[in-house]
Design a protein around this motif. Structure first.
Motif, PDB file in Angstrom:
ATOM      1  N   ARG A  43      45.938  65.962  16.827  1.00 21.64           N
ATOM      2  CA  ARG A  43      45.532  65.852  18.346  1.00 21.64           C
ATOM      3  C   ARG A  43      46.555  64.928  19.014  1.00 21.64           C
ATOM      4  O   ARG A  43      46.737  63.878  18.661  1.00 21.64           O
ATOM      5  CB  ARG A  43      44.296  65.154  18.210  1.00 21.64           C
ATOM      6  CG  ARG A  43      42.968  66.196  18.238  1.00 21.64           C
ATOM      7  CD  ARG A  43      42.821  66.701  16.571  1.00 21.64           C
ATOM      8  NE  ARG A  43      42.791  65.623  15.765  1.00 21.64           N
ATOM      9  CZ  ARG A  43      41.912  65.062  14.925  1.00 21.64           C
ATOM     10  NH1 ARG A  43      40.924  65.765  14.870  1.00 21.64           N
ATOM     11  NH2 ARG A  43      41.815  64.031  14.150  1.00 21.64           N
ATOM     12  N   ALA A 197      38.197  68.900  18.648  1.00 23.30           N
ATOM     13  CA  ALA A 197      39.104  68.124  17.980  1.00 23.30           C
ATOM     14  C   ALA A 197      38.458  67.888  16.303  1.00 23.30           C
ATOM     15  O   ALA A 197      39.403  67.873  15.621  1.00 23.30           O
ATOM     16  CB  ALA A 197      39.118  66.749  18.702  1.00 23.30           C
ATOM     17  N   MET A 203      45.594  70.266  19.233  1.00 22.48           N
ATOM     18  CA  MET A 203      45.199  70.123  20.839  1.00 22.48           C
ATOM     19  C   MET A 203      46.462  69.242  21.447  1.00 22.48           C
ATOM     20  O   MET A 203      46.689  68.063  20.554  1.00 22.48           O
ATOM     21  CB  MET A 203      44.005  69.275  20.834  1.00 22.48           C
ATOM     22  CG  MET A 203      42.841  70.155  20.783  1.00 22.48           C
ATOM     23  SD  MET A 203      41.341  69.320  20.455  1.00 22.48           S
ATOM     24  CE  MET A 203      40.837  68.747  22.133  1.00 22.48           C
ATOM     25  N   VAL A 216      39.668  60.350  19.373  1.00 26.74           N
ATOM     26  CA  VAL A 216      40.377  61.581  18.697  1.00 26.74           C
ATOM     27  C   VAL A 216      41.939  61.755  18.382  1.00 26.74           C
ATOM     28  O   VAL A 216      42.453  62.507  17.670  1.00 26.74           O
ATOM     29  CB  VAL A 216      39.878  62.867  19.366  1.00 26.74           C
ATOM     30  CG1 VAL A 216      38.322  62.715  19.551  1.00 26.74           C
ATOM     31  CG2 VAL A 216      40.762  63.017  20.590  1.00 26.74           C
TER      32      VAL A 216
END
Ligand code: ADP
Ligand code: MG
Length: 254
Positions: A43, A197, A203, A216
């Motif tokens: 992430r 996530a 991401m 995250v």
């Protein structure tokens, strides 16, 4: 004809590999020697002042923008001027924009099934079942027959996320997904992103929601003037910025 790159050795786990990426708009050098590797499940949060090239960079990843120099490999597919590769990458990469870009004349359900039916050639019933599953996940299944204009901004953005997920992306790109929302709607969208996530979605999020980044992000990237100026894990990124430029930026937004 085989443009699929063999990602052997050290880049084995990378789902995105950006190497010396440079882009110009005419004479304006908008992206300067961008290097970035993203591993599966990572992430990444990208922040930086307005005009620093954040949108341009993530739009290069699914070729909404072209670039002039460098290379970009997404999920083993090299980004070159081959329509087949661009289509293959777009199948793997979902994108959510600041302005939700829903089709206003289609219902919520139709917005979600359009891609699966026409691009992925899924039977309508199957596409609708998948769509309802994702609408439930973003807590909006009871609005399936409404039109986008009948929903709040936060609801529309959750629909946009669900629409992306219906295409089974390997990677999700978010470009300031909450910055057009009224403050009370930001959380409901961030909650959906946090859930994604936590489920392990790869991401890349351009956002100035620093609470989200702290919660995250595996890494936070700071862009300024078309360059990646600094990157780090969240804790040192926020508590111990190394450059004056990041210090100044953080002092303005925190
Ligand atoms: P950010 O997302 O960080 O705010 P952008 O990637 O949107 O920055 O834009 C980076 C720079 O490129 C800005 O100076 C912007 O004015 C310029 N730019 C963006 N799109 C275009 C375009 N289509 N033509 C010319 N310049 C552009
Ligand atoms: Mg932008």
């Amino acid at each position: 004809m085989n443009h699929v790159t063999d990602n052997s050795t050290d880049t084995q786990d990378d789902v995105i590999t950006i190497t010396d990426l440079n882009k110009w708009y005419g004479d304006f050098h908008v992206l300067k020697d961008i290097n970035l590797q993203v591993k599966k499940g990572e992430r990444i949060v990208i922040c930086g002042p307005s005009g620093s090239g954040k949108s341009t960079m993530i739009r290069c990843i699914n070729r909404l923008e072209e670039f002039q120099r460098g290379s970009l490999v997404v999920d083993g597919i090299e980004m070159i001027d081959d329509v087949k590769n661009i289509e293959a990458i777009r199948r793997d990469v979902g994108m959510v924009f600041q302005h939700f870009n829903l089709f206003p004349h289609l219902t919520i359900l139709e917005n979600l099934t359009l891609g699966p039916i026409w691009v992925q050639k899924k039977p309508k019933e199957e596409a609708e079942a998948v769509a309802m599953k994702y609408l439930e996940r973003v807590k909006i299944a009871n609005q399936a027959d409404k039109y986008p204009g009948q929903l709040s901004g936060g609801q529309q953005q959750r629909v946009a996320i669900a629409r992306s997920l219906c295409m089974s992306p390997q990677i999700m790109l978010f470009d300031e997904p909450t910055s057009a929302l009224d403050p009370e709607m930001v959380k409901e969208v961030l909650d959906v992103m946090i859930e994604l996530a936590e489920e392990g979605m790869t991401m890349l999020c351009v956002t100035h929601e620093m609470g989200f980044a702290k919660k995250v992000a595996d890494r936070v990237i700071f862009m300024d003037g078309g360059e990646i100026v600094e990157e780090n894990t969240p804790e040192p990124f926020f508590s111990n910025p190394q450059t004056d430029r990041l210090q100044l930026f953080l002092s303005q937004i925190l």
